[in-house]
Write a protein that holds these residues in place. Structure first.
Motif, PDB file in Angstrom:
ATOM      1  N   THR A 148      82.836   9.849 111.819  1.00 29.19           N
ATOM      2  CA  THR A 148      84.162  10.475 111.170  1.00 29.19           C
ATOM      3  C   THR A 148      85.068   9.263 110.849  1.00 29.19           C
ATOM      4  O   THR A 148      84.737   8.129 110.949  1.00 29.19           O
ATOM      5  N   ARG A 199      86.034  14.592 108.159  1.00 28.41           N
ATOM      6  CA  ARG A 199      84.317  14.588 108.485  1.00 28.41           C
ATOM      7  C   ARG A 199      83.592  14.937 106.963  1.00 28.41           C
ATOM      8  O   ARG A 199      83.949  16.114 106.324  1.00 28.41           O
ATOM      9  N   PHE A 210      78.732  15.635 112.236  1.00 37.91           N
ATOM     10  CA  PHE A 210      78.544  16.672 113.287  1.00 37.91           C
ATOM     11  C   PHE A 210      79.148  16.045 114.588  1.00 37.91           C
ATOM     12  O   PHE A 210      79.006  14.677 114.646  1.00 37.91           O
ATOM     13  N   TYR A 250      93.164  23.428 111.799  1.00 34.14           N
ATOM     14  CA  TYR A 250      92.103  23.121 110.706  1.00 34.14           C
ATOM     15  C   TYR A 250      93.131  23.017 109.200  1.00 34.14           C
ATOM     16  O   TYR A 250      94.036  23.940 109.146  1.00 34.14           O
ATOM     17  N   GLY A 261      80.740  22.880 109.909  1.00 32.16           N
ATOM     18  CA  GLY A 261      81.877  22.319 110.482  1.00 32.16           C
ATOM     19  C   GLY A 261      82.458  23.168 111.579  1.00 32.16           C
ATOM     20  O   GLY A 261      83.788  23.080 112.008  1.00 32.16           O
ATOM     21  N   GLN A 262      81.859  24.212 111.855  1.00 37.67           N
ATOM     22  CA  GLN A 262      82.402  25.251 113.078  1.00 37.67           C
ATOM     23  C   GLN A 262      82.741  24.364 114.377  1.00 37.67           C
ATOM     24  O   GLN A 262      81.881  23.477 114.715  1.00 37.67           O
ATOM     25  N   THR A 263      83.607  25.029 115.282  1.00 37.88           N
ATOM     26  CA  THR A 263      83.803  24.299 116.403  1.00 37.88           C
ATOM     27  C   THR A 263      83.171  25.451 117.480  1.00 37.88           C
ATOM     28  O   THR A 263      83.337  26.597 117.096  1.00 37.88           O
ATOM     29  N   HIS A 291      81.967  21.693 124.187  1.00 31.35           N
ATOM     30  CA  HIS A 291      82.343  22.002 122.861  1.00 31.35           C
ATOM     31  C   HIS A 291      81.755  20.873 121.723  1.00 31.35           C
ATOM     32  O   HIS A 291      81.250  20.019 122.416  1.00 31.35           O
ATOM     33  N   LYS A 292      81.339  21.429 120.608  1.00 32.67           N
ATOM     34  CA  LYS A 292      80.764  20.437 119.722  1.00 32.67           C
ATOM     35  C   LYS A 292      81.349  21.160 118.265  1.00 32.67           C
ATOM     36  O   LYS A 292      81.749  21.986 118.167  1.00 32.67           O
ATOM     37  N   VAL A 293      81.132  20.233 117.317  1.00 26.50           N
ATOM     38  CA  VAL A 293      81.231  20.593 115.721  1.00 26.50           C
ATOM     39  C   VAL A 293      79.887  20.523 115.041  1.00 26.50           C
ATOM     40  O   VAL A 293      78.969  19.772 115.218  1.00 26.50           O
ATOM     41  N   GLU A 294      79.680  21.790 114.467  1.00 27.19           N
ATOM     42  CA  GLU A 294      78.464  21.880 113.819  1.00 27.19           C
ATOM     43  C   GLU A 294      78.445  20.996 112.573  1.00 27.19           C
ATOM     44  O   GLU A 294      79.444  20.622 111.890  1.00 27.19           O
ATOM     45  N   ARG A 310      85.798  18.331 105.796  1.00 28.65           N
ATOM     46  CA  ARG A 310      86.522  19.003 106.847  1.00 28.65           C
ATOM     47  C   ARG A 310      87.509  17.978 107.324  1.00 28.65           C
ATOM     48  O   ARG A 310      87.433  17.002 107.879  1.00 28.65           O
TER      49      ARG A 310
END
Length: 143
Positions: free
Chosen positions: A37, A69, A74, A90, A98-100, A125-128, A135
């Motif tokens: 990032t 990003r 990810f 967002y 970029g989905q959470t 949690h994660k970021v796709e 993003r």
């Protein structure tokens, strides 16, 4: 504190989102690289004050950043140790990926102005992966 998250659409206006992206782009020399990032640390502002007031947050703000990003970026599943709450605002939606994702089952898609507030020290949690586009989010962490 219990595990929770809340999602509010149109929490800030499209114009406010664009102002944060403009702030980011006019301060590129102050950005730094963290994993994959490129964040920009900023000072607390009226948006953070509004979030705290609207949701009764008394915790101390630990960090506030505009996070960029790019394609390929990810974040794996994780818990944020040391923090109790986090928010993601967002700032754009013109991307693929970029989905959470919470607890490997709840998917939150980037949508301009959408606020996501959650117990980041307790909820997985994660970021796709970003497939296409960039993003931008305003992210804040509370201790």
């Amino acid at each position: 504190m219990n595990k929770f998250f809340t999602c509010v659409d149109s929490y800030i206006s499209k114009k406010e989102c664009e102002k944060y992206i403009e702030m980011y782009n006019t301060n590129l020399s102050s950005t730094y690289t963290y994993n994959d990032t490129i964040p920009l640390k900023i000072k607390s502002d009226q948006t953070v004050t509004r979030i705290c007031n609207d949701f009764g947050i008394k915790n101390k703000l630990d960090n506030l950043e505009i996070v960029k990003r790019e394609e390929g970026s990810f974040m794996e599943n994780h818990f944020d140790k040391g923090d109790t709450l986090a928010f993601i605002l967002y700032l754009n939606e013109n991307l693929k990926g970029g989905q959470t994702v919470f607890e490997n089952e709840t998917i939150i898609y980037p949508k301009k102005g959408r606020l996501l507030l959650f117990s980041n020290g307790l909820i997985l949690h994660k970021v796709e992966k970003i497939i296409e586009g960039t993003r931008y989010v305003l992210a804040g962490w509370f201790i």
